[in-house]
Write an enzyme that holds these catalytic residues in place. Sequence first.
Site, PDB file in Angstrom:
ATOM      1  N   GLU A 149      44.135 -41.650  -3.704  1.00 43.83           N
ATOM      2  CA  GLU A 149      45.290 -42.629  -3.822  1.00 43.83           C
ATOM      3  C   GLU A 149      46.441 -42.268  -3.054  1.00 43.83           C
ATOM      4  O   GLU A 149      46.593 -41.042  -2.568  1.00 43.83           O
ATOM      5  CB  GLU A 149      45.758 -42.597  -5.470  1.00 43.83           C
ATOM      6  CG  GLU A 149      44.766 -43.069  -6.397  1.00 43.83           C
ATOM      7  CD  GLU A 149      44.730 -42.937  -7.506  1.00 43.83           C
ATOM      8  OE1 GLU A 149      44.889 -44.104  -8.374  1.00 43.83           O
ATOM      9  OE2 GLU A 149      45.473 -41.807  -8.029  1.00 43.83           O
ATOM     10  N   CYS A 154      53.597 -41.543  -0.024  1.00 45.11           N
ATOM     11  CA  CYS A 154      53.156 -40.311  -0.589  1.00 45.11           C
ATOM     12  C   CYS A 154      51.614 -40.129  -0.467  1.00 45.11           C
ATOM     13  O   CYS A 154      51.036 -40.978  -1.238  1.00 45.11           O
ATOM     14  CB  CYS A 154      53.798 -40.234  -2.297  1.00 45.11           C
ATOM     15  SG  CYS A 154      53.157 -38.832  -2.927  1.00 45.11           S
ATOM     16  N   CYS A 179      42.548 -31.132  -7.625  1.00 43.31           N
ATOM     17  CA  CYS A 179      43.366 -29.732  -7.068  1.00 43.31           C
ATOM     18  C   CYS A 179      43.108 -28.547  -7.932  1.00 43.31           C
ATOM     19  O   CYS A 179      42.496 -28.873  -8.927  1.00 43.31           O
ATOM     20  CB  CYS A 179      44.637 -30.195  -7.309  1.00 43.31           C
ATOM     21  SG  CYS A 179      46.135 -28.905  -7.038  1.00 43.31           S
ATOM     22  N   CYS A 220      47.866 -26.475 -12.624  1.00 45.62           N
ATOM     23  CA  CYS A 220      49.348 -26.377 -13.379  1.00 45.62           C
ATOM     24  C   CYS A 220      49.278 -27.345 -14.497  1.00 45.62           C
ATOM     25  O   CYS A 220      48.584 -28.365 -14.705  1.00 45.62           O
ATOM     26  CB  CYS A 220      50.351 -27.204 -12.328  1.00 45.62           C
ATOM     27  SG  CYS A 220      50.614 -26.378 -10.683  1.00 45.62           S
ATOM     28  N   CYS A 224      50.143 -31.137 -14.868  1.00 43.65           N
ATOM     29  CA  CYS A 224      49.930 -32.323 -14.012  1.00 43.65           C
ATOM     30  C   CYS A 224      48.373 -32.756 -14.296  1.00 43.65           C
ATOM     31  O   CYS A 224      47.539 -31.919 -14.587  1.00 43.65           O
ATOM     32  CB  CYS A 224      49.682 -31.264 -12.642  1.00 43.65           C
ATOM     33  SG  CYS A 224      49.346 -32.683 -11.309  1.00 43.65           S
ATOM     34  N   SER A 257      54.639 -30.814   0.393  1.00 41.47           N
ATOM     35  CA  SER A 257      55.140 -30.108  -0.950  1.00 41.47           C
ATOM     36  C   SER A 257      54.090 -29.138  -1.400  1.00 41.47           C
ATOM     37  O   SER A 257      52.984 -29.229  -1.654  1.00 41.47           O
ATOM     38  CB  SER A 257      55.344 -31.215  -2.161  1.00 41.47           C
ATOM     39  OG  SER A 257      55.660 -30.421  -3.145  1.00 41.47           O
ATOM     40  N   CYS A 275      54.977 -39.213 -10.020  1.00 42.24           N
ATOM     41  CA  CYS A 275      54.503 -37.826  -9.604  1.00 42.24           C
ATOM     42  C   CYS A 275      53.584 -37.139 -10.698  1.00 42.24           C
ATOM     43  O   CYS A 275      53.876 -37.468 -11.879  1.00 42.24           O
ATOM     44  CB  CYS A 275      55.827 -36.927  -9.544  1.00 42.24           C
ATOM     45  SG  CYS A 275      56.909 -37.149  -8.114  1.00 42.24           S
TER      46      CYS A 275
HETATM   47  N1  SAH Z   1      50.397 -29.704  -5.034  1.00 39.08           N
HETATM   48  C1  SAH Z   1      51.764 -29.881  -4.445  1.00 39.08           C
HETATM   49  C2  SAH Z   1      52.066 -31.290  -4.153  1.00 39.08           C
HETATM   50  C3  SAH Z   1      51.388 -32.468  -5.027  1.00 39.08           C
HETATM   51  S1  SAH Z   1      52.204 -32.366  -6.677  1.00 39.08           S
HETATM   52  C4  SAH Z   1      52.724 -29.350  -5.551  1.00 39.08           C
HETATM   53  O1  SAH Z   1      52.629 -29.166  -6.628  1.00 39.08           O
HETATM   54  O2  SAH Z   1      54.018 -29.222  -5.054  1.00 39.08           O
HETATM   55  C5  SAH Z   1      53.491 -33.214  -6.574  1.00 39.08           C
HETATM   56  C6  SAH Z   1      54.993 -32.977  -7.413  1.00 39.08           C
HETATM   57  O3  SAH Z   1      54.567 -33.723  -8.853  1.00 39.08           O
HETATM   58  C7  SAH Z   1      55.053 -31.563  -7.737  1.00 39.08           C
HETATM   59  O4  SAH Z   1      56.353 -30.942  -7.513  1.00 39.08           O
HETATM   60  C8  SAH Z   1      54.916 -31.581  -9.333  1.00 39.08           C
HETATM   61  O5  SAH Z   1      55.487 -30.513  -9.756  1.00 39.08           O
HETATM   62  C9  SAH Z   1      55.129 -32.932  -9.748  1.00 39.08           C
HETATM   63  N2  SAH Z   1      54.458 -33.064 -11.062  1.00 39.08           N
HETATM   64  C10 SAH Z   1      53.186 -32.964 -11.287  1.00 39.08           C
HETATM   65  N3  SAH Z   1      53.061 -33.547 -12.655  1.00 39.08           N
HETATM   66  C11 SAH Z   1      54.001 -33.929 -12.967  1.00 39.08           C
HETATM   67  C12 SAH Z   1      54.412 -34.981 -14.144  1.00 39.08           C
HETATM   68  N4  SAH Z   1      53.594 -35.122 -15.056  1.00 39.08           N
HETATM   69  N5  SAH Z   1      55.712 -35.459 -14.194  1.00 39.08           N
HETATM   70  C13 SAH Z   1      56.676 -35.109 -12.989  1.00 39.08           C
HETATM   71  N6  SAH Z   1      56.202 -34.354 -11.955  1.00 39.08           N
HETATM   72  C14 SAH Z   1      55.135 -33.970 -12.046  1.00 39.08           C
HETATM   73 FE1  SF4 Z   2      47.990 -29.434  -7.856  1.00 36.43          FE
HETATM   74 FE2  SF4 Z   2      50.352 -29.858  -7.562  1.00 36.43          FE
HETATM   75 FE3  SF4 Z   2      49.445 -30.655  -9.487  1.00 36.43          FE
HETATM   76 FE4  SF4 Z   2      50.107 -28.241  -9.359  1.00 36.43          FE
HETATM   77  S1  SF4 Z   2      51.330 -29.913  -9.578  1.00 36.43           S
HETATM   78  S2  SF4 Z   2      48.049 -29.374 -10.160  1.00 36.43           S
HETATM   79  S3  SF4 Z   2      49.532 -27.799  -7.431  1.00 36.43           S
HETATM   80  S4  SF4 Z   2      48.614 -31.117  -7.661  1.00 36.43           S
END
Ligand code: SAH
Ligand code: SF4
Length: 346
Positions: free
Chosen positions: A95, A109, A116, A120, A123, A193, A334
């Site tokens: 996506e 984006c 991934c 995290c 996420c 990022s 995000c």
């Molecule tokens: N993997 C990379 C880029 C993709 S994630 C990274 O982690 O930086 C993009 C952004 O989305 C990151 O800053 C992450 O912290 C944020 N993110 C992930 N899950 C989220 C959520 N549920 N609400 C808000 N931001 C989130």
């Molecule tokens: Fe991967 Fe970024 Fe999501 Fe962490 S926040 S699981 S690094 S996509």
Amino acid sequence: MNKNHLQDIKNLTLPELTALLIDQGKEKFRAKQIIKWIYARGVTSFDEMTDLSKVLREDLKQRFVISDWSPEVVETSSDGTRKYLYRLSDGETVESVRIPMEAGKDTLCISTQVGCAMQCQFCLTGTFGLTRHLEASEIVNQVCASLKDGPLQNIVLMGMGEPLHNLDNVIKALEILYLAEGCAFGPRRVTLSTSGLVPQMYELAQRVKVGLAVSLNATTDELRDQLMPINQKYPLVELMKACREIPLEPRKRITFEYILIGGVNDSRTDAKRLVKLLHGLRAKVNLIPYNEHPGSAFKSPSRRTVEEFQSYLLDRDIVAIKRASKGQDISAACGQLKGKLEKRDE
Ligand code: SAH
Ligand code: SF4
């Protein structure tokens, strides 16, 4: 003709394409002509490249295909955000999200992996694990396809995946997107990022120009270890050291993304520690109120908490921007991208 053995020309950088042509006894400048046809004019067959000889066009056809993407699904949010879903040749999906910033200035984006591996805790993408890396052409094609739907001001590598876990393909994709004869995105219009893969951050800076954003999300190792397991490998001191050591372009700042999760990392003490961590850095903080999604125990903070956190930073001369999470009604915000879930069985 069976096209399976043919290589996708969109996986090649300019030096690679040039070397290939020279190898075959062709003129070097042909590479730029081809790049222009593919990326600036958007042609999808070698026959359309009328300034190349017929022989060269035939040779190219024997070796290459020009991949061309159209979204399988496009969803438009009430705020104008658009989410594109693409089906990959192996059936996986990926996506991208077009986010309108100001009039006529959209940010795209894009994703760098299917899933991934970083796990995290907050996420949605992270909960599915890594299916596979995207090829350079699959990263570039998200941009090419979206350009057919309107111009783009900026590109952010903030979709699905950890870009620095797929470093070689990501660097290739950036080099292709930067080509003056092609898409001509200046490095200042592109931001990558990362969750904080420290050695790869140094390597990236040495190999290619791109704006850097770091997903910080916590101000102590104790909490960051839990929220972002990568922190156990590269703790905050190492991450912040890298942020200080990696050279910044003139007038550029390093972006820190900080998701505010209700009751987890949104206290005044967190804000205070954040100010300390950023001391002396040319930094900008993006505050992202947590986007709740089914299956996650975390909660969004109250509006007031977000405002207080932001004010605390602003009062201490830290550039802090509140990122309204756009596209929530279509799960385009995000951390909400999930591509992998939408596999064929729908
Ligand atoms: N993997 C990379 C880029 C993709 S994630 C990274 O982690 O930086 C993009 C952004 O989305 C990151 O800053 C992450 O912290 C944020 N993110 C992930 N899950 C989220 C959520 N549920 N609400 C808000 N931001 C989130
Ligand atoms: Fe991967 Fe970024 Fe999501 Fe962490 S926040 S699981 S690094 S996509």
